[in-house]
Write a protein that holds these residues in place. Sequence first.
Motif, PDB file in Angstrom:
ATOM      1  N   SER A 155      -3.640  -6.727  30.334  1.00 55.89           N
ATOM      2  CA  SER A 155      -3.493  -5.715  31.391  1.00 55.89           C
ATOM      3  C   SER A 155      -4.322  -6.055  32.626  1.00 55.89           C
ATOM      4  CB  SER A 155      -3.889  -4.337  30.859  1.00 55.89           C
ATOM      5  OG  SER A 155      -5.244  -4.330  30.421  1.00 55.89           O
ATOM      6  N   ALA A 156      -5.491  -6.674  32.400  1.00 57.70           N
ATOM      7  CA  ALA A 156      -6.356  -7.041  33.522  1.00 57.70           C
ATOM      8  C   ALA A 156      -5.930  -8.354  34.164  1.00 57.70           C
ATOM      9  CB  ALA A 156      -7.810  -7.138  33.068  1.00 57.70           C
ATOM     10  N   GLY A 157      -5.156  -9.153  33.420  1.00 60.54           N
ATOM     11  CA  GLY A 157      -4.792 -10.483  33.905  1.00 60.54           C
ATOM     12  C   GLY A 157      -6.000 -11.382  34.046  1.00 60.54           C
ATOM     13  N   TRP A 158      -6.980 -11.147  33.184  1.00 59.96           N
ATOM     14  CA  TRP A 158      -8.274 -11.857  33.302  1.00 59.96           C
ATOM     15  C   TRP A 158      -8.965 -11.889  31.953  1.00 59.96           C
ATOM     16  CZ3 TRP A 158     -13.305 -10.302  32.378  1.00 59.96           C
ATOM     17  CH2 TRP A 158     -14.325 -11.088  32.934  1.00 59.96           C
ATOM     18  N   TYR A 159      -9.549 -13.027  31.641  1.00 54.09           N
ATOM     19  CA  TYR A 159     -10.329 -13.192  30.417  1.00 54.09           C
ATOM     20  C   TYR A 159     -11.707 -13.727  30.812  1.00 54.09           C
ATOM     21  CZ  TYR A 159      -5.921 -12.621  27.934  1.00 54.09           C
ATOM     22  OH  TYR A 159      -4.729 -12.123  27.458  1.00 54.09           O
ATOM     23  N   PRO A 160     -12.772 -13.249  30.150  1.00 53.87           N
ATOM     24  CA  PRO A 160     -14.117 -13.641  30.562  1.00 53.87           C
ATOM     25  C   PRO A 160     -14.437 -15.120  30.355  1.00 53.87           C
ATOM     26  CG  PRO A 160     -14.189 -12.373  28.523  1.00 53.87           C
ATOM     27  CD  PRO A 160     -12.795 -12.291  29.040  1.00 53.87           C
ATOM     28  N   TYR A 161     -13.821 -15.736  29.343  1.00 51.40           N
ATOM     29  CA  TYR A 161     -14.120 -17.130  29.028  1.00 51.40           C
ATOM     30  C   TYR A 161     -12.826 -17.858  28.693  1.00 51.40           C
ATOM     31  CZ  TYR A 161     -18.674 -14.915  28.504  1.00 51.40           C
ATOM     32  OH  TYR A 161     -19.810 -14.174  28.727  1.00 51.40           O
ATOM     33  N   ASP A 162     -12.777 -19.131  29.041  1.00 56.08           N
ATOM     34  CA  ASP A 162     -11.566 -19.915  28.814  1.00 56.08           C
ATOM     35  C   ASP A 162     -11.189 -19.974  27.339  1.00 56.08           C
ATOM     36  OD1 ASP A 162     -11.231 -20.390  31.477  1.00 56.08           O
ATOM     37  OD2 ASP A 162     -11.988 -22.456  31.444  1.00 56.08           O
ATOM     38  N   PHE A 163     -12.195 -20.011  26.447  1.00 56.17           N
ATOM     39  CA  PHE A 163     -11.872 -20.136  25.029  1.00 56.17           C
ATOM     40  C   PHE A 163     -11.306 -18.834  24.452  1.00 56.17           C
ATOM     41  CE2 PHE A 163     -16.515 -19.504  25.414  1.00 56.17           C
ATOM     42  CZ  PHE A 163     -16.668 -18.293  24.737  1.00 56.17           C
ATOM     43  N   LEU A 164     -11.309 -17.753  25.248  1.00 48.58           N
ATOM     44  CA  LEU A 164     -10.678 -16.502  24.832  1.00 48.58           C
ATOM     45  C   LEU A 164      -9.359 -16.261  25.560  1.00 48.58           C
ATOM     46  CD1 LEU A 164     -13.706 -14.010  24.626  1.00 48.58           C
ATOM     47  CD2 LEU A 164     -12.588 -15.246  22.760  1.00 48.58           C
ATOM     48  N   ASP A 165      -8.940 -17.204  26.364  1.00 49.44           N
ATOM     49  CA  ASP A 165      -7.754 -17.030  27.211  1.00 49.44           C
ATOM     50  C   ASP A 165      -6.537 -17.673  26.553  1.00 49.44           C
ATOM     51  OD1 ASP A 165      -5.865 -16.835  29.181  1.00 49.44           O
ATOM     52  OD2 ASP A 165      -7.176 -17.529  30.798  1.00 49.44           O
ATOM     53  N   PRO A 166      -5.603 -16.864  26.041  1.00 46.33           N
ATOM     54  CA  PRO A 166      -4.414 -17.430  25.378  1.00 46.33           C
ATOM     55  C   PRO A 166      -3.441 -18.086  26.344  1.00 46.33           C
ATOM     56  CG  PRO A 166      -4.236 -15.043  25.528  1.00 46.33           C
ATOM     57  CD  PRO A 166      -5.629 -15.403  25.995  1.00 46.33           C
ATOM     58  N   LYS A 168      -4.282 -20.490  28.195  1.00 48.18           N
ATOM     59  CA  LYS A 168      -4.689 -21.892  28.227  1.00 48.18           C
ATOM     60  C   LYS A 168      -3.890 -22.678  27.194  1.00 48.18           C
ATOM     61  CE  LYS A 168      -7.890 -21.199  31.333  1.00 48.18           C
ATOM     62  NZ  LYS A 168      -7.754 -21.765  32.703  1.00 48.18           N
ATOM     63  N   PRO A 169      -3.870 -24.010  27.320  1.00 47.95           N
ATOM     64  CA  PRO A 169      -3.152 -24.832  26.332  1.00 47.95           C
ATOM     65  C   PRO A 169      -3.576 -24.493  24.903  1.00 47.95           C
ATOM     66  CG  PRO A 169      -3.835 -26.189  28.182  1.00 47.95           C
ATOM     67  CD  PRO A 169      -4.462 -24.835  28.395  1.00 47.95           C
ATOM     68  N   GLY A 170      -2.607 -24.343  24.040  1.00 48.22           N
ATOM     69  CA  GLY A 170      -2.893 -23.982  22.648  1.00 48.22           C
ATOM     70  C   GLY A 170      -2.674 -22.519  22.362  1.00 48.22           C
ATOM     71  N   GLY A 171      -2.620 -21.694  23.421  1.00 46.56           N
ATOM     72  CA  GLY A 171      -2.332 -20.279  23.254  1.00 46.56           C
ATOM     73  C   GLY A 171      -3.271 -19.556  22.313  1.00 46.56           C
ATOM     74  N   TYR A 172      -2.694 -18.657  21.522  1.00 46.54           N
ATOM     75  CA  TYR A 172      -3.515 -17.853  20.612  1.00 46.54           C
ATOM     76  C   TYR A 172      -4.096 -18.684  19.469  1.00 46.54           C
ATOM     77  CZ  TYR A 172      -2.495 -13.405  22.865  1.00 46.54           C
ATOM     78  OH  TYR A 172      -2.438 -12.363  23.764  1.00 46.54           O
ATOM     79  N   ALA A 176      -7.842 -18.440  18.394  1.00 42.78           N
ATOM     80  CA  ALA A 176      -8.211 -18.162  17.007  1.00 42.78           C
ATOM     81  C   ALA A 176      -9.233 -19.169  16.487  1.00 42.78           C
ATOM     82  CB  ALA A 176      -6.959 -18.177  16.126  1.00 42.78           C
ATOM     83  N   ILE A 177      -9.027 -20.436  16.803  1.00 41.19           N
ATOM     84  CA  ILE A 177      -9.947 -21.474  16.337  1.00 41.19           C
ATOM     85  C   ILE A 177     -11.338 -21.247  16.912  1.00 41.19           C
ATOM     86  CG2 ILE A 177     -10.503 -23.929  16.487  1.00 41.19           C
ATOM     87  CD1 ILE A 177      -7.466 -24.461  16.333  1.00 41.19           C
ATOM     88  N   TRP A 178     -11.401 -21.001  18.220  1.00 46.49           N
ATOM     89  CA  TRP A 178     -12.702 -20.795  18.853  1.00 46.49           C
ATOM     90  C   TRP A 178     -13.351 -19.490  18.394  1.00 46.49           C
ATOM     91  CZ3 TRP A 178     -15.976 -23.994  20.680  1.00 46.49           C
ATOM     92  CH2 TRP A 178     -15.545 -25.199  21.231  1.00 46.49           C
ATOM     93  N   SER A 179     -12.541 -18.484  18.128  1.00 43.97           N
ATOM     94  CA  SER A 179     -13.092 -17.218  17.632  1.00 43.97           C
ATOM     95  C   SER A 179     -13.754 -17.413  16.274  1.00 43.97           C
ATOM     96  CB  SER A 179     -11.985 -16.164  17.531  1.00 43.97           C
ATOM     97  OG  SER A 179     -11.443 -15.874  18.807  1.00 43.97           O
ATOM     98  N   VAL A 180     -13.117 -18.199  15.412  1.00 47.77           N
ATOM     99  CA  VAL A 180     -13.692 -18.483  14.100  1.00 47.77           C
ATOM    100  C   VAL A 180     -14.973 -19.289  14.246  1.00 47.77           C
ATOM    101  CG1 VAL A 180     -13.356 -19.758  11.950  1.00 47.77           C
ATOM    102  CG2 VAL A 180     -11.508 -18.337  12.858  1.00 47.77           C
TER     103      VAL A 180
END
Length: 224
Positions: A155-166, A168-172, A176-180
């Motif tokens: 909704s914001a069209g914004w993510y605080p960090y690239d590793f949380l931004d789906p 980016k290449p690799g999507g969700y 998921a990998i970075w979240s783990v």
Amino acid sequence: MSLSTRLEGSVKAGLALLAVAALATSLNQAAHTDEGAANWISYFTNLSNLLGATVLLTGGLALLRATRPVPDLLRGAATLYLVITGAVYWTLLAGTIDAHTIIWANDVVHGVMPAVFLADWILRPPLRRIPWTRSLPWLAFPLLYLAYSLLRGPSAGWYPYDFLDPRKPGGYGHVAIWSVIITLAFTLVASLLVLYANARSRSGESAGTGISAHDGRDREMTTT
């Protein structure tokens, strides 16, 4: 009250005010740019430093006034969040600064505050043992933050960090990998903080003072 206690209390209160100044400076900048205050408060760095500044100021004033110290579980949570903040920044994000970065404020929230809290935990570990189960709630905030970031992002069209931004290449899958990985890092650091605190508690030492564990009443009045 000893001179060393007054000095420690003053230093902690001063460092807390430094963190507040750094946060206020970056918030002012965000409020006058496209980033906005809503995005500013959505950075884990800023949230962890707000908690850290509160804990540090409260602890410093407690030393100066000889009042009840900050609970060790709260200190532990703040230490965990700030250590992870510093570790993630210096390993993954340090190269992302640009011409708009306020260097001194950036260094305070990503370098000074994490180092201060880690040093304080090492030098003044909890007097009493921390059961492993009581440290588990420390992980609640990072998990809630992850959910908040992913739910707010579209909704914001914004993510605080690239590793949380789906986007980016690799999507969700990438997210998921970075979240783990980061969740495991939180768990590992929390375990190390508890392990260290309990080891010092068993040794009967008060950090940096050589006071034995049975001197709990005096120790309580000089802990952050």
